[in-house]
Design a protein around this motif. Sequence first.
Motif, PDB file in Angstrom:
ATOM      1  N   TYR B  40      31.637 -40.817  -9.924  1.00  0.00           N
ATOM      2  CA  TYR B  40      30.737 -40.179 -10.879  1.00  0.00           C
ATOM      3  C   TYR B  40      31.523 -39.636 -12.059  1.00  0.00           C
ATOM      4  CZ  TYR B  40      26.297 -40.253  -8.374  1.00  0.00           C
ATOM      5  OH  TYR B  40      25.127 -40.652  -7.779  1.00  0.00           O
ATOM      6  N   ARG B  41      32.633 -38.973 -11.716  1.00  0.00           N
ATOM      7  CA  ARG B  41      33.444 -38.330 -12.763  1.00  0.00           C
ATOM      8  C   ARG B  41      33.968 -39.349 -13.753  1.00  0.00           C
ATOM      9  NH1 ARG B  41      36.745 -35.193  -9.268  1.00  0.00           N
ATOM     10  NH2 ARG B  41      38.266 -36.838  -9.558  1.00  0.00           N
ATOM     11  N   VAL B  42      34.519 -40.438 -13.219  1.00  0.00           N
ATOM     12  CA  VAL B  42      35.111 -41.460 -14.083  1.00  0.00           C
ATOM     13  C   VAL B  42      34.099 -41.996 -15.082  1.00  0.00           C
ATOM     14  CG1 VAL B  42      35.959 -43.822 -14.083  1.00  0.00           C
ATOM     15  CG2 VAL B  42      36.910 -42.181 -12.495  1.00  0.00           C
ATOM     16  N   HIS B  43      32.871 -42.150 -14.617  1.00  0.00           N
ATOM     17  CA  HIS B  43      31.866 -42.736 -15.501  1.00  0.00           C
ATOM     18  C   HIS B  43      31.073 -41.700 -16.270  1.00  0.00           C
ATOM     19  CE1 HIS B  43      32.552 -46.907 -14.419  1.00  0.00           C
ATOM     20  NE2 HIS B  43      32.928 -46.427 -13.259  1.00  0.00           N
ATOM     21  N   GLY B  44      31.623 -40.528 -16.333  1.00  0.00           N
ATOM     22  CA  GLY B  44      31.067 -39.552 -17.252  1.00  0.00           C
ATOM     23  C   GLY B  44      29.754 -38.958 -16.808  1.00  0.00           C
ATOM     24  N   ARG B  45      29.473 -39.106 -15.553  1.00  0.00           N
ATOM     25  CA  ARG B  45      28.186 -38.619 -15.067  1.00  0.00           C
ATOM     26  C   ARG B  45      28.331 -37.145 -14.748  1.00  0.00           C
ATOM     27  NH1 ARG B  45      22.855 -39.303 -14.367  1.00  0.00           N
ATOM     28  NH2 ARG B  45      22.225 -40.445 -12.520  1.00  0.00           N
ATOM     29  N   THR B  46      27.835 -36.320 -15.591  1.00  0.00           N
ATOM     30  CA  THR B  46      27.988 -34.897 -15.329  1.00  0.00           C
ATOM     31  C   THR B  46      26.831 -34.351 -14.509  1.00  0.00           C
ATOM     32  OG1 THR B  46      26.987 -34.517 -17.469  1.00  0.00           O
ATOM     33  CG2 THR B  46      29.383 -34.430 -17.361  1.00  0.00           C
ATOM     34  N   ALA B  47      25.790 -35.154 -14.352  1.00  0.00           N
ATOM     35  CA  ALA B  47      24.654 -34.699 -13.539  1.00  0.00           C
ATOM     36  C   ALA B  47      25.074 -34.565 -12.086  1.00  0.00           C
ATOM     37  CB  ALA B  47      23.511 -35.707 -13.659  1.00  0.00           C
ATOM     38  N   ALA B  48      24.237 -33.913 -11.307  1.00  0.00           N
ATOM     39  CA  ALA B  48      24.570 -33.663  -9.905  1.00  0.00           C
ATOM     40  C   ALA B  48      24.774 -34.970  -9.159  1.00  0.00           C
ATOM     41  CB  ALA B  48      23.445 -32.862  -9.254  1.00  0.00           C
ATOM     42  N   VAL B  49      25.785 -34.979  -8.351  1.00  0.00           N
ATOM     43  CA  VAL B  49      26.072 -36.160  -7.553  1.00  0.00           C
ATOM     44  C   VAL B  49      24.948 -36.367  -6.545  1.00  0.00           C
ATOM     45  CG1 VAL B  49      27.608 -37.026  -5.776  1.00  0.00           C
ATOM     46  CG2 VAL B  49      28.555 -36.008  -7.831  1.00  0.00           C
ATOM     47  N   GLU B  50      24.472 -37.601  -6.478  1.00  0.00           N
ATOM     48  CA  GLU B  50      23.376 -37.909  -5.567  1.00  0.00           C
ATOM     49  C   GLU B  50      23.798 -37.658  -4.122  1.00  0.00           C
ATOM     50  OE1 GLU B  50      22.396 -41.986  -5.852  1.00  0.00           O
ATOM     51  OE2 GLU B  50      20.383 -41.764  -5.036  1.00  0.00           O
ATOM     52  N   GLU B  51      22.855 -37.242  -3.326  1.00  0.00           N
ATOM     53  CA  GLU B  51      23.101 -37.049  -1.904  1.00  0.00           C
ATOM     54  C   GLU B  51      23.700 -38.323  -1.307  1.00  0.00           C
ATOM     55  OE1 GLU B  51      22.803 -34.295  -0.042  1.00  0.00           O
ATOM     56  OE2 GLU B  51      23.664 -35.584   1.509  1.00  0.00           O
ATOM     57  N   LEU B  52      24.754 -38.170  -0.547  1.00  0.00           N
ATOM     58  CA  LEU B  52      25.504 -39.330  -0.065  1.00  0.00           C
ATOM     59  C   LEU B  52      24.627 -40.354   0.648  1.00  0.00           C
ATOM     60  CD1 LEU B  52      28.328 -40.603   0.149  1.00  0.00           C
ATOM     61  CD2 LEU B  52      28.560 -39.491   2.351  1.00  0.00           C
ATOM     62  N   GLU B  53      23.741 -39.874   1.478  1.00  0.00           N
ATOM     63  CA  GLU B  53      22.913 -40.805   2.238  1.00  0.00           C
ATOM     64  C   GLU B  53      22.061 -41.670   1.311  1.00  0.00           C
ATOM     65  OE1 GLU B  53      20.679 -38.932   5.336  1.00  0.00           O
ATOM     66  OE2 GLU B  53      19.673 -40.799   5.875  1.00  0.00           O
ATOM     67  N   ASP B  54      21.474 -41.042   0.294  1.00  0.00           N
ATOM     68  CA  ASP B  54      20.652 -41.799  -0.654  1.00  0.00           C
ATOM     69  C   ASP B  54      21.511 -42.747  -1.474  1.00  0.00           C
ATOM     70  OD1 ASP B  54      18.753 -38.800  -1.208  1.00  0.00           O
ATOM     71  OD2 ASP B  54      18.307 -40.503   0.108  1.00  0.00           O
ATOM     72  N   PHE B  55      22.657 -42.246  -1.873  1.00  0.00           N
ATOM     73  CA  PHE B  55      23.599 -43.068  -2.643  1.00  0.00           C
ATOM     74  C   PHE B  55      23.909 -44.352  -1.871  1.00  0.00           C
ATOM     75  CE2 PHE B  55      26.815 -43.478  -5.859  1.00  0.00           C
ATOM     76  CZ  PHE B  55      27.950 -44.002  -5.262  1.00  0.00           C
ATOM     77  N   ILE B  56      24.217 -44.180  -0.595  1.00  0.00           N
ATOM     78  CA  ILE B  56      24.561 -45.338   0.226  1.00  0.00           C
ATOM     79  C   ILE B  56      23.360 -46.225   0.487  1.00  0.00           C
ATOM     80  CG2 ILE B  56      25.303 -45.985   2.551  1.00  0.00           C
ATOM     81  CD1 ILE B  56      27.416 -43.875   2.351  1.00  0.00           C
TER      82      ILE B  56
END
Lengths: 309, 265
Positions: B40-56
């Motif tokens: 997330y950080r690398v791609h400049g996404r400053t918004a809240a990191v998505e919940e891991l389970e949903d992300f996956i």
Amino acid sequence: MPRGQKSKLRAREKRHQARSEAQRAQDAQATAAEEEQPSTSSSSPSGGSSQDEEKPSTSQAQPNTGRYHRTPLDDTAILLVQFLLRKYNMREPITKEDMIKHVIKKHKVHFREILRKASELMVLAFGIDLKEVDPTRHRYALISKLQRTNDDRLRGEEIMPQTGLLMTVLCVIFMKGNCATEKDMWEVLNVMGIYADKKHFIYGDPKKLITEDWVQERYLLYRQVSNSNPPCREFLWGPRAYAETSKMKVLEFLAKVHDTVPSAFPSWYEEALQDEEERARARFTALVHTGALATGPSMANFGSFSHLY
Amino acid sequence: QGGARRAGIMTDVHRRFLQLLMTHGVLEERGVRRLQKHCYRVHGRTAAVEELEDFINNINSVLESLYIEIKKGATEDDGRPVYALVNLATTPVSKMASDFAENELDLFRKALELIIDSETGFASSTNILNLVDQLKGKKMRKKEAEQVLQKFVQNKWLIEKEGEFTLHSRAILEMEQYIRETYPDAVKTCNICHGLLIQGQSCETCGIRMHLPCVAKYFRSAPEPRCPHCNDYWPHEIPEVFNPDKEREAGTSKANKKPSRSRQH
């Protein structure tokens, strides 16, 4: 805890939900039909060598996805993707011959098309490009399309048997004040049953490995000690070691081996911390100056993003 | 046209995540979260990191068409959650086929069979090496077989403990289905989670088995542990439930010395 049936079903349900909200409603239907297959029975051939028709199917009946008609070439392309992913991890070059032998087999007449399909899938799903690096010998390489940043610290260890030994050698050098004499080095290695004049069942020829191979790969520097009489040589970290690992990582390795933590070695820990700080500073500077982020059509999904840092 | 049908879901964040996850073979949940944050950080996404389970799950919905998925499991000895990118299709031993020679694959198969048949989930080096003459393909000497076993350990297919071998969590994640289908009679399952069981504890009276982390959870606050099936007294030491926070603050690896495996008497 290993996922039981309930949690798998729940995950499936969640996926179903996500999908039904997506634009392609018909996909959701088709995949729902596919998903209902109970856990599977892929036919298991007797061995790696005797698989003839390999289809990426997880149930006996070929799933009719309905979203688009999948041809045998599509299936082979999918298998090729799986094969390529394995090669990517091993950082091994890939030959046309390999691909045909292990994956494409009887479809080799359609090699170009299968390769093209697989390449597309690799780019779309993983951001990995399949490039022909040697057209005469048909050799390919897998290269990430994503801009390199300091991912390397988060990569898994190279899956090579020699990694443990390399870390040990780097460790010895670090512990001896970033420079270790040949005598120092062999003293430690001998304790581990590794000798300069004896073939080792994992490391082969250890002397060649540490004085030639790794020097060539720039992991180590092996040089004459100035003004030494009788002349002797010493080891230092090479530029690639600095790039691919760090004092802290090496200390963590040492700590693990002794079932403890890096801070159990206070002076080395201090030095490693300082090293970390310097690296962080260098990274920050680099990011600010180069405006690190890759952009491309796929970034459109984030809308406009504010610049990092 | 193949590939990502959900154009909104698969982005470079996910691709970078996959590339990094792949290099690990199998990765603990803590490492996975770090990876996710990093991407997330690398791609400049400053918004809240998505919940891991949903992300996956998002990633998996795209990878589904490739018969690949990020699968979650747990280490059998102390219940750490782990993740691996696995192929759902193709017979798992043939997944290793491009990395190993025919006789090496057969050695793995032999080791796998010994492990599954064993009471403890471990097969001794000696027993595996004694089967070297029966291997398909080029003749392999015992010395060579020792090296091959080490190769399997390096590649996270096997774990070695005191001269004995068992399956790595990676192998369990990738091969559970295959193992259940190929060895339906020999295979053991956990009475609690119903997952494949290689290492665990068993009831001496009725023979049901449980994973160590499942035992830990099931008997967590039980004053007197009793078998869930026959109600007889549970004779083994109850391990502690894996607590990632506890580990972090203790700062030492294996702060709680748990029995690494339970043996039958």
